[in-house]
Design a protein around this motif. Structure first.
Motif, short mmCIF file in Angstrom:
data_model
loop_
_atom_site.label_atom_id
_atom_site.label_comp_id
_atom_site.label_asym_id
_atom_site.label_seq_id
_atom_site.Cartn_x
_atom_site.Cartn_y
_atom_site.Cartn_z
N TYR A 291 0.82 -1.21 0.00
CA TYR A 291 0.00 0.00 0.00
C TYR A 291 0.85 1.26 0.00
CZ TYR A 291 -4.16 -2.82 0.78
OH TYR A 291 -5.17 -3.72 0.63
N VAL A 292 2.11 1.13 0.39
CA VAL A 292 3.01 2.29 0.40
C VAL A 292 4.11 2.15 -0.64
CG1 VAL A 292 4.55 3.70 1.83
CG2 VAL A 292 2.55 2.60 2.87
N PHE A 293 4.70 0.95 -0.74
CA PHE A 293 5.85 0.74 -1.63
C PHE A 293 5.60 -0.46 -2.55
CE2 PHE A 293 7.60 2.39 2.42
CZ PHE A 293 8.05 3.62 1.97
N LEU A 294 4.63 -0.36 -3.42
CA LEU A 294 4.27 -1.48 -4.29
C LEU A 294 5.40 -1.84 -5.25
CD1 LEU A 294 2.22 -3.50 -5.49
CD2 LEU A 294 1.45 -1.65 -6.97
N GLU A 295 5.74 -0.93 -6.13
CA GLU A 295 6.72 -1.20 -7.17
C GLU A 295 8.11 -1.45 -6.59
OE1 GLU A 295 8.11 0.77 -11.45
OE2 GLU A 295 6.59 1.74 -10.19
N ASP A 296 8.49 -0.64 -5.59
CA ASP A 296 9.80 -0.82 -4.96
C ASP A 296 9.93 -2.18 -4.30
OD1 ASP A 296 10.60 1.75 -5.69
OD2 ASP A 296 9.73 2.64 -3.89
N THR A 297 8.82 -2.68 -3.73
CA THR A 297 8.88 -3.95 -3.01
C THR A 297 9.10 -5.12 -3.96
OG1 THR A 297 7.46 -3.12 -1.23
CG2 THR A 297 7.64 -5.51 -1.46
N ALA B 1 9.23 5.76 4.95
CA ALA B 1 9.36 6.58 3.75
C ALA B 1 10.70 7.32 3.75
CB ALA B 1 8.21 7.58 3.67
N TRP B 2 11.12 7.78 4.92
CA TRP B 2 12.42 8.47 5.03
C TRP B 2 13.57 7.50 4.76
CZ3 TRP B 2 16.57 7.78 8.44
CH2 TRP B 2 17.56 8.78 8.39
N ILE B 3 13.48 6.29 5.29
CA ILE B 3 14.53 5.28 5.08
C ILE B 3 14.68 4.96 3.59
CG2 ILE B 3 15.13 2.84 5.44
CD1 ILE B 3 13.87 3.15 8.26
N VAL B 4 13.54 4.75 2.93
CA VAL B 4 13.57 4.41 1.50
C VAL B 4 14.08 5.59 0.68
CG1 VAL B 4 12.16 3.77 -0.50
CG2 VAL B 4 11.74 2.69 1.73
N ALA B 5 13.65 6.81 1.04
CA ALA B 5 14.05 8.00 0.27
C ALA B 5 15.53 8.32 0.42
CB ALA B 5 13.20 9.20 0.70
N THR B 6 16.11 8.03 1.58
CA THR B 6 17.51 8.39 1.83
C THR B 6 18.50 7.26 1.56
OG1 THR B 6 17.26 7.82 4.18
CG2 THR B 6 16.89 10.12 3.55
N ALA B 7 17.99 6.07 1.23
CA ALA B 7 18.87 4.93 0.95
C ALA B 7 19.57 5.13 -0.40
CB ALA B 7 18.07 3.64 0.94
N ALA B 8 20.59 4.33 -0.62
CA ALA B 8 21.34 4.41 -1.88
C ALA B 8 20.43 4.20 -3.07
CB ALA B 8 22.47 3.38 -1.88
N SER B 9 19.43 3.34 -2.90
CA SER B 9 18.39 3.14 -3.91
C SER B 9 17.13 2.72 -3.19
CB SER B 9 18.80 2.07 -4.93
OG SER B 9 18.83 0.78 -4.32
N VAL C 173 15.33 0.19 -3.77
CA VAL C 173 15.37 -1.26 -3.56
C VAL C 173 16.10 -1.58 -2.27
CG1 VAL C 173 16.37 -3.40 -4.42
CG2 VAL C 173 15.12 -1.91 -5.98
N VAL C 174 17.27 -0.97 -2.09
CA VAL C 174 18.04 -1.18 -0.85
C VAL C 174 17.24 -0.68 0.35
CG1 VAL C 174 20.11 -0.50 0.42
CG2 VAL C 174 20.27 -1.07 -2.02
N GLY C 175 16.58 0.47 0.19
CA GLY C 175 15.79 1.04 1.28
C GLY C 175 14.66 0.14 1.73
N VAL C 176 13.95 -0.46 0.77
CA VAL C 176 12.83 -1.35 1.11
C VAL C 176 13.33 -2.58 1.85
CG1 VAL C 176 11.12 -2.92 0.12
CG2 VAL C 176 11.23 -0.56 -0.66
N LEU C 177 14.43 -3.16 1.39
CA LEU C 177 14.97 -4.35 2.08
C LEU C 177 15.37 -4.03 3.52
CD1 LEU C 177 17.11 -5.97 -0.77
CD2 LEU C 177 14.86 -6.67 0.06
N TRP C 178 16.00 -2.88 3.72
CA TRP C 178 16.36 -2.48 5.09
C TRP C 178 15.11 -2.21 5.92
CZ3 TRP C 178 20.20 -3.28 8.05
CH2 TRP C 178 21.49 -3.45 7.52
N GLY D 56 3.29 11.85 -13.48
CA GLY D 56 4.58 12.49 -13.31
C GLY D 56 4.97 12.86 -11.89
N LEU D 57 4.31 12.27 -10.91
CA LEU D 57 4.70 12.56 -9.52
C LEU D 57 6.07 11.96 -9.25
CD1 LEU D 57 3.32 13.91 -7.01
CD2 LEU D 57 2.85 11.60 -6.21
N SER D 58 6.94 12.70 -8.57
CA SER D 58 8.30 12.22 -8.33
C SER D 58 8.30 11.04 -7.37
CB SER D 58 9.16 13.35 -7.77
OG SER D 58 8.75 13.69 -6.47
N ALA D 59 9.30 10.20 -7.51
CA ALA D 59 9.43 9.01 -6.66
C ALA D 59 9.57 9.40 -5.19
CB ALA D 59 10.63 8.18 -7.11
N ALA D 60 10.16 10.58 -4.92
CA ALA D 60 10.37 11.01 -3.53
C ALA D 60 9.04 11.23 -2.81
CB ALA D 60 11.19 12.30 -3.51
#
Length: 426
Positions: A28-34, A154-162, A164-169, A247-251
């Motif tokens: 519901y928050v990180f569909l594509e990233d997950t 959301a902050w963890i995913v936004a500030t991670a190297a990518s 994908v890495v953010g979602v796993l963490w 066109g909404l930004s990924a952030a």
């Protein structure tokens, strides 16, 4: 139990509710990233979530038996620790088959062991005069905790190297939090074996289900809620729509996902309760208003061009749709009481109606993934969003069915109330 111990126990138990389902419903928050983080396709992840929904529904029916047979405290602690371990294993991205099995086990732990046991534990913290307040506070604390961890995520995913890495963490962190809360329940929470909440049975018997199947309200309530829940199930798919077609930004996607999923949980519910009681003066009538609003909003989505010029209009419409859906979620389980279903039948009616109501989770994630495909790719019909047209039309049809069901419910209830004076006169 001292008052301090009681409220510390309540806070710990309420916090578990804000963590235990985070990974199960992370879409519901990180569909594509997950699904990218787990090395899955959109369709594979949709299939996994559908199986998770089926397992969760089955778990709901058997959960009462476990809560009656075993210590609720130990069930909650075991379910939290087990869920935490599974979260950490999922973060290893072990492949489609393993992730599927892990989701099935996670659903069993969450709905089969955790939920009914949690209800019993919360119930034993107060007497009969405190139950409404306790469970009201439970929903409030769950909503606040979910919102806090959602924004942190959301902050963890936004500030991670990518992302994908953010979602796993993030999944790993949810796992660690679940384990720590499970240990806290085990070490701190105390259950009262003489509490009426412990003595009450949670199991829905076969006899109750048979009586429920004969009650027309079971089917009217169950399918009305299913029409609402289908919209809730599809809310997660608005994130890729907003990102790739408006066109909404990924952030912003993670932040908007948190607001949509958690903030509306504790904002729309209380408002809907007041409006349903004071304004509509009828829960079915209020639900019918929300179905009409849903049709209008989705109709605008159907005809609106999909480009950046309409980005914030699309966001506003998505929030309006979210409010309508969460407003319904805040009141729809008032229907069994408002229809005055007898107490000895209510457990069976709620049990069977719940099985019907949450059916969309068993097939809609897989179906929606098939409709939409890869949202980052060019849609089949660029100006209209391809598979989103199908999804919107599907939800509009369900809303029309919901209008019909709530109308039948209202008319049936009106006829029943009209018979009461004549029966009293006889």
């Amino acid at each position: 139990m001292t008052q301090a111990r009681k409220w510390i126990s309540f806070l710990i138990l309420s916090m578990t509710g804000g963590i235990v389902f985070q990974v199960g419903y992370i879409r519901y928050v990180f569909l594509e990233d997950t699904y990218n983080a787990l090395n899955l396709s959109a369709q594979d992840y949709g299939n996994i979530i559908s199986v998770y929904g089926i397992a969760a529904t089955i778990g709901y029916f058997i959960g009462g038996w476990f809560a009656d047979k075993f210590s609720p405290k130990m069930l909650v602690a075991f379910a939290m620790i087990g869920t935490g371990i599974i979260d950490i294993l999922i973060a290893m991205a072990p492949g489609y088959a393993a992730i599927l099995i892990l989701h099935v086990v996670m659903a069993f732990l969450g709905m089969g062991l955790y939920w009914s046991a949690l209800v019993k534990l919360i119930g034993m913290l107060g007497d009969s005069h405190e139950q409404g307040r306790l469970f009201g506070y439970l929903e409030g604390v769950r909503g606040v905790v979910s919102t806090i961890v959602g924004f942190a995520g959301a902050w963890i995913v936004a500030t991670a190297a990518s992302s994908v890495v953010g979602v796993l963490w993030l999944i790993r962190i949810y796992g660690v939090c679940a384990i720590l809360l499970g240990l806290a329940v085990w070490l701190i929470v105390k259950e009262d074996p003489n509490s009426p909440a412990v003595q009450a049975r949670s199991t829905v018997t076969l006899h109750q289900l048979v009586l429920a199947a004969k009650n027309p309200y079971t089917w009217l309530i169950g399918f009305s809620i299913a029409c609402i829940y289908a919209g809730y199930t599809c809310l997660g798919y608005f994130s890729p729509l907003l990102q790739h077609q408006f066109g909404l930004s990924a952030a912003f996607i993670g932040v908007i996902g948190v607001v949509r999923t958690y903030v509306f949980q504790f904002v729309a519910g209380p408002i809907s309760g007041v409006v349903a009681d004071k304004g509509a003066k009828s829960t079915p009538r209020f639900l019918r208003w929300m179905f009409i609003a849903t049709i209008i909003i989705l109709g605008v989505f159907l005809v609106m061009p999909r480009n950046e010029s309409f980005m914030w209009i699309a966001v506003a419409l998505m929030f309006l749709l979210t409010f309508a859906i969460f407003a319904c979620r805040g009141v729809y389980w008032a229907l069994p009481g408002e229809m005055e279903i007898p107490e000895d039948e209510r457990g069976g009616v709620i049990g069977l109606a719940s099985g019907i109501a949450y059916l969309p989770d068993a097939f809609l994630p897989s179906l929606a993934a098939w409709w939409i495909g890869d949202p980052a790719a060019s849609p089949a019909i660029p100006e209209h969003g391809g598979g989103y047209v199908t999804m919107f039309i599907f939800l509009i049809v369900l809303a029309l069915i919901g209008i019909g069901l709530t109308t039948v419910m209202m008319r049936r209830r009106t006829r029943e109330l009209a018979l009461v004076p004549s029966e009293a006169g006889n």
